[in-house]
Design an enzyme around this catalytic site. Sequence first.
Site, PDB file in Angstrom:
ATOM      1  N   GLU A  49       0.831  -1.212   0.000  1.00  0.00           N
ATOM      2  CA  GLU A  49       0.000   0.000   0.000  1.00  0.00           C
ATOM      3  C   GLU A  49       0.861   1.256   0.000  1.00  0.00           C
ATOM      4  O   GLU A  49       1.848   1.335   0.743  1.00  0.00           O
ATOM      5  CB  GLU A  49      -0.892  -0.023   1.249  1.00  0.00           C
ATOM      6  CG  GLU A  49      -2.255   0.582   1.026  1.00  0.00           C
ATOM      7  CD  GLU A  49      -3.079  -0.208   0.029  1.00  0.00           C
ATOM      8  OE1 GLU A  49      -3.054   0.131  -1.172  1.00  0.00           O
ATOM      9  OE2 GLU A  49      -3.741  -1.173   0.438  1.00  0.00           O
ATOM     10  N   ASP A  53      -4.218   0.178  -9.688  1.00  0.00           N
ATOM     11  CA  ASP A  53      -5.651  -0.042  -9.888  1.00  0.00           C
ATOM     12  C   ASP A  53      -5.945  -0.411 -11.341  1.00  0.00           C
ATOM     13  O   ASP A  53      -6.755  -1.283 -11.624  1.00  0.00           O
ATOM     14  CB  ASP A  53      -6.437   1.211  -9.504  1.00  0.00           C
ATOM     15  CG  ASP A  53      -6.075   1.694  -8.106  1.00  0.00           C
ATOM     16  OD1 ASP A  53      -5.509   0.895  -7.340  1.00  0.00           O
ATOM     17  OD2 ASP A  53      -6.354   2.860  -7.791  1.00  0.00           O
TER      18      ASP A  53
HETATM   19  C1  GLA Z   1      -4.970   4.693  -4.501  1.00  0.00           C
HETATM   20  C2  GLA Z   1      -4.190   4.834  -5.801  1.00  0.00           C
HETATM   21  C3  GLA Z   1      -3.283   3.633  -6.021  1.00  0.00           C
HETATM   22  C4  GLA Z   1      -2.426   3.378  -4.793  1.00  0.00           C
HETATM   23  C5  GLA Z   1      -3.280   3.341  -3.540  1.00  0.00           C
HETATM   24  C6  GLA Z   1      -2.455   3.230  -2.285  1.00  0.00           C
HETATM   25  O1  GLA Z   1      -5.883   3.641  -4.582  1.00  0.00           O
HETATM   26  O2  GLA Z   1      -5.087   4.953  -6.874  1.00  0.00           O
HETATM   27  O3  GLA Z   1      -2.495   3.835  -7.165  1.00  0.00           O
HETATM   28  O4  GLA Z   1      -1.420   4.343  -4.691  1.00  0.00           O
HETATM   29  O5  GLA Z   1      -4.091   4.491  -3.420  1.00  0.00           O
HETATM   30  O6  GLA Z   1      -1.742   2.030  -2.285  1.00  0.00           O
END
Ligand code: GLA
Length: 361
Positions: A12, A149
């Site tokens: 994360e 994502d």
């Molecule tokens: C959001 C961002 C991801 C990632 C998460 C944290 O979801 O879109 O790219 O950085 O936060 O892990």
Amino acid sequence: MWAPGRVNLIGEHIDYHGLAVLPMALERRVEVKFRPQADRRIVARSTSYGRREFAWSQPLTPVAAGDWENYLRAAAQAIAGKWGALDGIDASITSDLPAAAGLSSSSALLVAFTLALLAANGRGATFQELMEILPDGEQFVGTRGGGMDHAAALVSKAGCATLVEFAPLAARHIPVPRDWRFLVAHSLQTAEKSGPAREEYNRRRAAGDTALARLGLRRYADALEIAPAAAAKLAEGPERDSFLHTTSEALRVRAAVSAMERDDGEAFGRLLLASHASLRDRLRVSCAALDRLVEAAMESGALGARLTGAGFGGCAVILCRSRDAAQVRRGLIERFYADRGEFDQGRHLIDAVPGAGALHP
Ligand code: GLA
């Protein structure tokens, strides 16, 4: 076209530093049905958010912050940056993914809408090409996120978690052991990614970048082996904390992949808890409700749990054995949700079944 939401199992706040992460797609998705238009107009209707219409001019600029039209514009702008403006679509959009829950509903919308615009114009695009345009596209909305994502929404495989590497881009599917169950539980605090949480998110990223630069390093990948000694050279404060979170989380991802491969649920669970502690104490992206949710999961018989997604609210991901899943679910309802009136089991306590990505249906 459609794209799924995702839950990040571990890794994360490190994708934007180019470090590997381990998400899996959910069986919940954003779906875009469309008719090609013979001109540059883009029309979209969503049952939840209403109707939007705009001309696919170049360059497109954002509308008011927080307006969902920005994701539609981001998709069009991302495509135009590589292939030029194309013909528009008349689209209707549905979703069974809760918004602002850390399940990446906004990226799923961006991915699905991008695929729809491309398909309407008879264009295919590879994973590589889509990853060149999508994470940057999302920055159009103001969040300097990473590519996790989009990668999860594109190339996940049913029954598997996906180890996503960014430098170079690669995706490896790791089968989830049959006896493992993941639950995604909402803290009932919403984390609007395009709202105030955006500043906080961007600040974490900047602190991590500054720490790296202060150490004279160019890539986080070069910091992992020397992390403890290097951290000692940084002054106490948010930069050092970001550095320590980032480097330790990257090592936890490696350990988690190995635990999943050898079906060691206890070890995987401990890594989830260590990740949560680091996000809470070092990066400071948790909140009281998420911390309580993680505790309630452990009191209910889970193997591990942690906040998932950007944090500041949203969801926790919880690992348990399949035989304990009903008990963990009941325990969460008694211990966490009982006195929270807005709780809706179907939306807020989800069995996270590892689903396929848009390119691997
Ligand atoms: C959001 C961002 C991801 C990632 C998460 C944290 O979801 O879109 O790219 O950085 O936060 O892990």
